[in-house]
Design a protein around this motif. Structure first.
Motif, PDB file in Angstrom:
ATOM      1  N   PRO A 132      -5.230  -1.344  -0.886  1.00 16.75           N
ATOM      2  CA  PRO A 132      -5.595  -2.012   0.367  1.00 16.75           C
ATOM      3  C   PRO A 132      -6.547  -3.181   0.143  1.00 16.75           C
ATOM      4  N   GLN A 133      -7.496  -3.023  -0.782  1.00 15.09           N
ATOM      5  CA  GLN A 133      -8.434  -4.104  -1.051  1.00 15.09           C
ATOM      6  C   GLN A 133      -7.730  -5.288  -1.697  1.00 15.09           C
ATOM      7  N   LEU A 134      -6.835  -5.001  -2.631  1.00 12.06           N
ATOM      8  CA  LEU A 134      -6.095  -6.071  -3.287  1.00 12.06           C
ATOM      9  C   LEU A 134      -5.205  -6.798  -2.288  1.00 12.06           C
ATOM     10  N   ALA A 135      -4.502  -6.051  -1.468  1.00 11.75           N
ATOM     11  CA  ALA A 135      -3.632  -6.665  -0.462  1.00 11.75           C
ATOM     12  C   ALA A 135      -4.439  -7.531   0.495  1.00 11.75           C
ATOM     13  N   SER A 136      -5.588  -7.047   0.904  1.00 11.21           N
ATOM     14  CA  SER A 136      -6.456  -7.820   1.793  1.00 11.21           C
ATOM     15  C   SER A 136      -6.908  -9.111   1.120  1.00 11.21           C
ATOM     16  N   GLY A 137      -7.289  -8.998  -0.140  1.00 13.74           N
ATOM     17  CA  GLY A 137      -7.715 -10.181  -0.885  1.00 13.74           C
ATOM     18  C   GLY A 137      -6.594 -11.192  -1.060  1.00 13.74           C
ATOM     19  N   LEU A 138      -5.391 -10.721  -1.357  1.00 17.78           N
ATOM     20  CA  LEU A 138      -4.248 -11.624  -1.517  1.00 17.78           C
ATOM     21  C   LEU A 138      -3.921 -12.333  -0.208  1.00 17.78           C
TER      22      LEU A 138
END
Length: 195
Positions: A132-138
């Motif tokens: 979720p954090q990676l997706a949010s960052g992307l």
């Protein structure tokens, strides 16, 4: 299985440029490029847009490449960056869906409290926590920064290949990649904190 005859030279691998040039007169030769690169382009698009778009965009990449093969610079032996450039342009047409997908991933996956001593399970749990954090960052990256990051991280293209694929200077690749990494670090934080 018999050994090759003595004195025969090992087979010479035909370059992409040579295949493209041959396809000008013999269009079926372009199929070899399809066989060489379809799977890796499909994986790249799948990572960017999901399975449903990957089939269509990977196929459209080769259709556009085939239609524009007369304009290919045959002084470049590898067509890899050229094909990734076409795929990236097609992905750009789907950017809204891509950003929406990352935002949905960021909202949908909640960290779970699963404990195990098995390294494989720990890795899967860590990935689930980070998703979720990676997706949010992307989703927060600019389109240009996201393209560079995904081509380096997912397609494993060199800076030169990314520059060729996106039609930007090599220095711009480095600065976009650096900026994207910094932004992702702010969102993701240190790895240990995510566990």
């Amino acid at each position: 299985m018999s050994a090759p005859p003595q004195g025969s030279a090992p087979p010479i691998e035909v370059t992409d440029a040579h295949l493209i040039e041959q396809s000008w007169r013999h269009p079926e030769r372009f199929g070899v490029l399809f066989d060489r690169y379809f799977d890796i382009l499909h994986r790249y698009v799948h990572m960017r847009l999901g399975e449903s778009a990957a089939d269509d965009i990977a196929a459209e990449t080769f259709l556009r490449a085939f239609r524009s093969r007369q304009r290919y610079d045959v002084s470049r032996p590898s067509a890899r960056a050229w094909l990734y450039g076409i795929a990236s342009n097609l992905v750009a047409d789907h950017r809204r869906n891509e950003a929406r997908r990352y935002r949905a991933l960021a909202r949908s996956a909640e960290p779970s409290d699963v404990a195990s001593h098995d390294d494989g399970v720990v890795q899967r749990v860590s990935a689930a926590i980070m998703q979720p954090q990676l997706a949010s960052g992307l989703a927060r990256l600019s389109a240009g920064d996201r393209d560079v990051l995904m081509l380096v991280a997912c397609a494993q293209l060199s800076y030169e290949e990314v520059a060729d694929a996106l039609g930007i200077p090599r220095g711009t690749v480095g600065s976009r990649l650096n900026r994207a990494r910094k932004k992702l670090r702010k969102v993701i934080g240190p790895y240990e904190e995510a566990l």
